[in-house]
Motif scaffolding. Structure first.
Motif, PDB file in Angstrom:
ATOM      1  N   GLN A  56       0.825  -1.199   0.000  1.00  0.00           N
ATOM      2  CA  GLN A  56       0.000   0.000   0.000  1.00  0.00           C
ATOM      3  C   GLN A  56       0.868   1.261   0.000  1.00  0.00           C
ATOM      4  OE1 GLN A  56      -2.701   0.164   3.297  1.00  0.00           O
ATOM      5  NE2 GLN A  56      -3.980   1.707   2.354  1.00  0.00           N
ATOM      6  N   LYS A  57       1.982   1.232   0.709  1.00  0.00           N
ATOM      7  CA  LYS A  57       2.900   2.372   0.721  1.00  0.00           C
ATOM      8  C   LYS A  57       3.452   2.629  -0.672  1.00  0.00           C
ATOM      9  CE  LYS A  57       4.411   1.650   5.469  1.00  0.00           C
ATOM     10  NZ  LYS A  57       5.542   1.228   6.339  1.00  0.00           N
ATOM     11  N   TYR A  58       3.774   1.572  -1.415  1.00  0.00           N
ATOM     12  CA  TYR A  58       4.327   1.726  -2.753  1.00  0.00           C
ATOM     13  C   TYR A  58       3.280   2.223  -3.752  1.00  0.00           C
ATOM     14  CZ  TYR A  58       8.413  -0.833  -1.097  1.00  0.00           C
ATOM     15  OH  TYR A  58       9.518  -1.235  -0.414  1.00  0.00           O
ATOM     16  N   LEU A  59       2.037   1.840  -3.551  1.00  0.00           N
ATOM     17  CA  LEU A  59       0.989   2.230  -4.495  1.00  0.00           C
ATOM     18  C   LEU A  59       0.572   3.686  -4.344  1.00  0.00           C
ATOM     19  CD1 LEU A  59      -1.309  -0.910  -4.550  1.00  0.00           C
ATOM     20  CD2 LEU A  59       0.138  -0.063  -6.371  1.00  0.00           C
ATOM     21  N   GLY A  60       0.661   4.225  -3.161  1.00  0.00           N
ATOM     22  CA  GLY A  60       0.285   5.626  -2.950  1.00  0.00           C
ATOM     23  C   GLY A  60      -1.181   5.855  -3.239  1.00  0.00           C
ATOM     24  N   SER A  61      -1.468   6.564  -4.337  1.00  0.00           N
ATOM     25  CA  SER A  61      -2.860   6.899  -4.663  1.00  0.00           C
ATOM     26  C   SER A  61      -3.656   5.662  -5.069  1.00  0.00           C
ATOM     27  CB  SER A  61      -2.906   7.933  -5.783  1.00  0.00           C
ATOM     28  OG  SER A  61      -2.352   7.382  -6.966  1.00  0.00           O
ATOM     29  N   GLY A  62      -2.985   4.604  -5.457  1.00  0.00           N
ATOM     30  CA  GLY A  62      -3.668   3.367  -5.828  1.00  0.00           C
ATOM     31  C   GLY A  62      -4.019   2.512  -4.627  1.00  0.00           C
ATOM     32  N   SER A  63      -3.909   3.082  -3.430  1.00  0.00           N
ATOM     33  CA  SER A  63      -4.154   2.291  -2.230  1.00  0.00           C
ATOM     34  C   SER A  63      -5.614   1.871  -2.086  1.00  0.00           C
ATOM     35  CB  SER A  63      -3.707   3.058  -0.992  1.00  0.00           C
ATOM     36  OG  SER A  63      -4.497   4.215  -0.811  1.00  0.00           O
ATOM     37  N   PRO A 112     -16.088  -0.308  -6.780  1.00  0.00           N
ATOM     38  CA  PRO A 112     -15.162   0.796  -7.073  1.00  0.00           C
ATOM     39  C   PRO A 112     -14.050   0.407  -8.052  1.00  0.00           C
ATOM     40  CG  PRO A 112     -15.573   0.685  -4.716  1.00  0.00           C
ATOM     41  CD  PRO A 112     -16.208  -0.513  -5.333  1.00  0.00           C
ATOM     42  N   VAL A 113     -13.576  -0.817  -7.966  1.00  0.00           N
ATOM     43  CA  VAL A 113     -12.541  -1.273  -8.899  1.00  0.00           C
ATOM     44  C   VAL A 113     -13.125  -1.403 -10.297  1.00  0.00           C
ATOM     45  CG1 VAL A 113     -10.935  -3.149  -9.434  1.00  0.00           C
ATOM     46  CG2 VAL A 113     -11.271  -2.433  -7.072  1.00  0.00           C
ATOM     47  N   LEU A 114     -14.331  -1.947 -10.410  1.00  0.00           N
ATOM     48  CA  LEU A 114     -14.988  -2.051 -11.714  1.00  0.00           C
ATOM     49  C   LEU A 114     -15.241  -0.672 -12.318  1.00  0.00           C
ATOM     50  CD1 LEU A 114     -17.559  -4.935 -11.088  1.00  0.00           C
ATOM     51  CD2 LEU A 114     -15.546  -4.989 -12.551  1.00  0.00           C
ATOM     52  N   SER A 115     -15.649   0.257 -11.485  1.00  0.00           N
ATOM     53  CA  SER A 115     -15.885   1.627 -11.946  1.00  0.00           C
ATOM     54  C   SER A 115     -14.596   2.255 -12.475  1.00  0.00           C
ATOM     55  CB  SER A 115     -16.450   2.460 -10.799  1.00  0.00           C
ATOM     56  OG  SER A 115     -16.606   3.797 -11.186  1.00  0.00           O
ATOM     57  N   ALA A 116     -13.501   2.080 -11.756  1.00  0.00           N
ATOM     58  CA  ALA A 116     -12.205   2.615 -12.207  1.00  0.00           C
ATOM     59  C   ALA A 116     -11.780   1.961 -13.516  1.00  0.00           C
ATOM     60  CB  ALA A 116     -11.151   2.407 -11.130  1.00  0.00           C
ATOM     61  N   LEU A 117     -12.035   0.670 -13.656  1.00  0.00           N
ATOM     62  CA  LEU A 117     -11.704  -0.032 -14.888  1.00  0.00           C
ATOM     63  C   LEU A 117     -12.482   0.538 -16.064  1.00  0.00           C
ATOM     64  CD1 LEU A 117     -10.298  -2.399 -16.373  1.00  0.00           C
ATOM     65  CD2 LEU A 117     -12.280  -3.793 -15.739  1.00  0.00           C
ATOM     66  N   PHE A 118     -13.775   0.765 -15.884  1.00  0.00           N
ATOM     67  CA  PHE A 118     -14.588   1.325 -16.958  1.00  0.00           C
ATOM     68  C   PHE A 118     -14.147   2.743 -17.317  1.00  0.00           C
ATOM     69  CE2 PHE A 118     -17.954  -1.873 -15.731  1.00  0.00           C
ATOM     70  CZ  PHE A 118     -17.796  -2.628 -16.881  1.00  0.00           C
ATOM     71  N   GLU A 119     -13.743   3.523 -16.325  1.00  0.00           N
ATOM     72  CA  GLU A 119     -13.244   4.867 -16.610  1.00  0.00           C
ATOM     73  C   GLU A 119     -11.995   4.814 -17.473  1.00  0.00           C
ATOM     74  OE1 GLU A 119     -12.715   7.145 -13.040  1.00  0.00           O
ATOM     75  OE2 GLU A 119     -14.788   6.820 -12.400  1.00  0.00           O
TER      76      GLU A 119
END
Length: 130
Positions: A56-63, A112-119
């Motif tokens: 999670q620390k490495y992902l930052g905004s992708g947490s 939320p992950v599906l929504s980000a994928l569609f975006e």
């Protein structure tokens, strides 16, 4: 894994002969085995959580993805535990409902992950959809 399998097999082999004459001892053996296996699982889950927090620390905004993963793991294990307890107590219908609700919760948590994928996918479609 070998420890868990051996604890499970040995507890069942000890509990089976006692089940008819001394069911309370049989239940005590099985309960002890469940507690031992659960304690081993807690140690493994603790290590896993530590590793995921490092990611999670490495992902930052992708947490958000790690948070969703944590929630999905929690829902899966809670549904499995609840369903197994109900099934072992002889309430298969309740176990089935717990499993069904767990699947619905996994879908809800993953939205939320599906929504980000569609975006992301919509960015590659010229002129959008419609």
């Amino acid at each position: 894994m070998e420890k868990v399998v051996m604890i499970g097999i040995m507890s069942v082999l000890l509990a089976i002969p006692l089940k008819k004459d001394k069911p309370e001892f049989s239940m005590l053996i099985i309960l002890t085995a469940c507690i031992l296996i659960s304690s081993l699982a807690v140690w493994r889950i603790r290590d896993l959580l530590r590793y995921l927090k490092t990611l999670q620390k490495y992902l930052g905004s992708g947490s958000i993805y790690i948070k969703v993963l944590f929630k999905m793991i929690a829902v899966t294990y809670m549904a499995e535990l609840g369903a197994n307890l109900c099934r072992d107590a002889g309430y298969g219908a309740v176990a089935g409902q717990i499993e069904f609700f767990g699947k619905l919760m996994l879908l809800a948590v993953s939205l939320p992950v599906l929504s980000a994928l569609f975006e992301v996918l919509l960015q590659f479609v010229p002129g959008g959809i419609g």
